[in-house]
Motif scaffolding. Structure first.
Motif, PDB file in Angstrom:
ATOM      1  N   GLU A  38       0.831  -1.200   0.000  1.00  0.00           N
ATOM      2  CA  GLU A  38       0.000   0.000   0.000  1.00  0.00           C
ATOM      3  C   GLU A  38       0.871   1.258   0.000  1.00  0.00           C
ATOM      4  O   GLU A  38       1.981   1.266   0.541  1.00  0.00           O
ATOM      5  CB  GLU A  38      -0.913   0.007   1.228  1.00  0.00           C
ATOM      6  N   VAL A  40       0.788   4.905   1.431  1.00  0.00           N
ATOM      7  CA  VAL A  40       0.087   5.723   2.424  1.00  0.00           C
ATOM      8  C   VAL A  40       0.833   7.038   2.605  1.00  0.00           C
ATOM      9  O   VAL A  40       2.053   7.045   2.811  1.00  0.00           O
ATOM     10  CB  VAL A  40      -0.011   4.989   3.782  1.00  0.00           C
ATOM     11  N   SER A 185       5.479   3.264  -8.990  1.00  0.00           N
ATOM     12  CA  SER A 185       5.420   2.744  -7.619  1.00  0.00           C
ATOM     13  C   SER A 185       4.930   1.299  -7.574  1.00  0.00           C
ATOM     14  O   SER A 185       5.411   0.492  -6.762  1.00  0.00           O
ATOM     15  CB  SER A 185       4.539   3.634  -6.731  1.00  0.00           C
ATOM     16  N   ALA A 186       3.987   0.947  -8.440  1.00  0.00           N
ATOM     17  CA  ALA A 186       3.493  -0.433  -8.452  1.00  0.00           C
ATOM     18  C   ALA A 186       4.593  -1.408  -8.869  1.00  0.00           C
ATOM     19  O   ALA A 186       4.692  -2.525  -8.336  1.00  0.00           O
ATOM     20  CB  ALA A 186       2.287  -0.558  -9.388  1.00  0.00           C
ATOM     21  N   THR A 191       5.895  -1.487   0.184  1.00  0.00           N
ATOM     22  CA  THR A 191       4.961  -0.634   0.912  1.00  0.00           C
ATOM     23  C   THR A 191       5.623   0.734   1.057  1.00  0.00           C
ATOM     24  O   THR A 191       6.798   0.815   1.436  1.00  0.00           O
ATOM     25  CB  THR A 191       4.676  -1.221   2.303  1.00  0.00           C
ATOM     26  N   SER A 206      -1.252   8.325  -3.545  1.00  0.00           N
ATOM     27  CA  SER A 206      -1.587   7.422  -2.447  1.00  0.00           C
ATOM     28  C   SER A 206      -2.811   6.553  -2.670  1.00  0.00           C
ATOM     29  O   SER A 206      -3.732   6.903  -3.409  1.00  0.00           O
ATOM     30  CB  SER A 206      -1.793   8.220  -1.159  1.00  0.00           C
ATOM     31  N   ASP A 207      -2.824   5.435  -1.952  1.00  0.00           N
ATOM     32  CA  ASP A 207      -4.028   4.631  -1.789  1.00  0.00           C
ATOM     33  C   ASP A 207      -4.859   5.154  -0.613  1.00  0.00           C
ATOM     34  O   ASP A 207      -6.071   4.962  -0.571  1.00  0.00           O
ATOM     35  CB  ASP A 207      -3.665   3.166  -1.509  1.00  0.00           C
ATOM     36  N   ARG A 208      -4.167   5.814   0.326  1.00  0.00           N
ATOM     37  CA  ARG A 208      -4.844   6.309   1.530  1.00  0.00           C
ATOM     38  C   ARG A 208      -4.040   7.477   2.094  1.00  0.00           C
ATOM     39  O   ARG A 208      -2.804   7.476   2.031  1.00  0.00           O
ATOM     40  CB  ARG A 208      -4.955   5.187   2.577  1.00  0.00           C
ATOM     41  N   PRO A 224      -9.496   7.183   2.324  1.00  0.00           N
ATOM     42  CA  PRO A 224      -9.175   6.304   1.192  1.00  0.00           C
ATOM     43  C   PRO A 224      -9.202   7.123  -0.097  1.00  0.00           C
ATOM     44  O   PRO A 224      -9.954   8.100  -0.217  1.00  0.00           O
ATOM     45  CB  PRO A 224     -10.304   5.266   1.206  1.00  0.00           C
ATOM     46  N   PRO A 226     -10.010   6.263  -3.705  1.00  0.00           N
ATOM     47  CA  PRO A 226     -10.484   5.255  -4.647  1.00  0.00           C
ATOM     48  C   PRO A 226     -10.533   5.762  -6.088  1.00  0.00           C
ATOM     49  O   PRO A 226     -11.465   5.451  -6.834  1.00  0.00           O
ATOM     50  CB  PRO A 226     -11.890   4.954  -4.115  1.00  0.00           C
ATOM     51  N   ARG A 229      -5.955   5.367 -11.634  1.00  0.00           N
ATOM     52  CA  ARG A 229      -4.686   5.960 -12.055  1.00  0.00           C
ATOM     53  C   ARG A 229      -4.553   5.846 -13.567  1.00  0.00           C
ATOM     54  O   ARG A 229      -5.015   4.866 -14.144  1.00  0.00           O
ATOM     55  CB  ARG A 229      -3.513   5.247 -11.361  1.00  0.00           C
ATOM     56  N   ARG A 231      -4.046   9.897 -12.285  1.00  0.00           N
ATOM     57  CA  ARG A 231      -5.010  10.823 -11.715  1.00  0.00           C
ATOM     58  C   ARG A 231      -4.785  12.234 -12.234  1.00  0.00           C
ATOM     59  O   ARG A 231      -3.644  12.676 -12.404  1.00  0.00           O
ATOM     60  CB  ARG A 231      -4.907  10.791 -10.190  1.00  0.00           C
TER      61      ARG A 231
END
Length: 265
Positions: A38, A40, A185-186, A191, A206-208, A224, A226, A229, A231
């Motif tokens: 994730e 964050v 990043s993926a 993390t 971010s995811d969160r 969150p 949601p 991407r 974005r």
């Protein structure tokens, strides 16, 4: 490069520092988690303790109390568990870029030739292909930050902590770096925990998003993200979420001013 993303859990972290004849409370019971893989972001007012929190997570300073676990286990020491990139790139000016980037592998005991080959394989991903043998002074600010990020990820840690990595860049370069990191990043797999004062940056990446109050910091709310991407900052859903986070920050700062004014009466 392949790393195994790890889960991070931060529970009830408190920290104060000597100040005058007493103590300055900085963190007042911070609790949040980042799931494996994730991204964050932590945002909050200037001086609220964001960087202090990151240093505690990385084991650079100790919390007064609280618990941090990695993959559900409290490590004997946090030192060496999390890769850390501070605000400045800290590249050694006398080492070529590839030797700067390969340094974590050499420190880990990898022979220099193997370390350089592994580092060289990432230069295309990080947009630095062709600059392997340049010196840091020959790079632009954005390129230096990419080199520093590559060095950080080559520590092969499953958790990466970034402290305002683009804060010193001009607005245009910072936006390009945000878009680049959002895109890769993926692939990096780890993390990622990012400290930033820039709400747009947090939402792009971010995811969160975890929002902190003014000092002594506590978690006010988690948002969150949601959004698909890549974005766009012009997407109405992006603009709406940005407004919610800014309103949350404004409300906390207003509350702090009211409390301070009351205490002075």
């Amino acid at each position: 490069m392949s790393v195994k993303a790890r889960e991070l859990a931060v529970y009830d972290i408190h920290k104060s520092f000597p100040f005058g004849a007493g103590r300055l409370d900085t963190l007042a019971g911070i609790t949040f988690a980042a799931g494996a893989g994730e991204f964050v972001s932590i945002v909050g007012p200037s001086g609220c303790g964001k960087s202090t929190l990151l240093e505690i997570v990385c084991g650079l300073i100790e919390a007064d109390r609280g618990t941090i676990t990695i993959d559900g286990v409290r490590p004997a020491t946090l030192v060496g568990q999390v890769a850390y990139m501070p605000q400045n790139d800290l590249l050694f000016p006398w080492r070529r870029v590839i030797d700067n980037v390969a340094l974590p592998l050499e420190i880990a005991g990898v022979d220099r030739g193997t370390a350089r080959r592994e580092a060289a394989a990432l230069f295309r991903l990080f947009g630095l292909e062709g600059f392997e043998n340049a010196y840091p002074a020959e790079l632009s600010g954005g390129m230096r930050q990419r080199a520093a990020l590559m060095r950080t990820f080559l520590t092969r840690k499953g958790i990466v902590a970034l402290d305002e990595p683009f804060g010193a860049l001009d607005a245009h370069t910072r936006r390009k770096m945000q878009q680049w990191l959002a895109g890769v990043s993926a692939e990096l797999g780890a993390t990622i925990l990012l400290v930033t004062h820039d709400v747009e940056e947090a939402l792009i990446l971010s995811d969160r998003v975890v929002v902190l109050s003014p000092r002594p910091a506590r978690v006010v709310r988690e948002f969150p993200v949601p959004l698909p991407r890549p974005r766009s900052i012009l997407d109405p859903a992006f603009v709406r979420l940005k407004g919610e986070i800014l309103s949350c920050l404004d409300a906390e700062e207003t509350l702090e001013r009211e409390v301070v004014a009351h205490d002075r009466k």
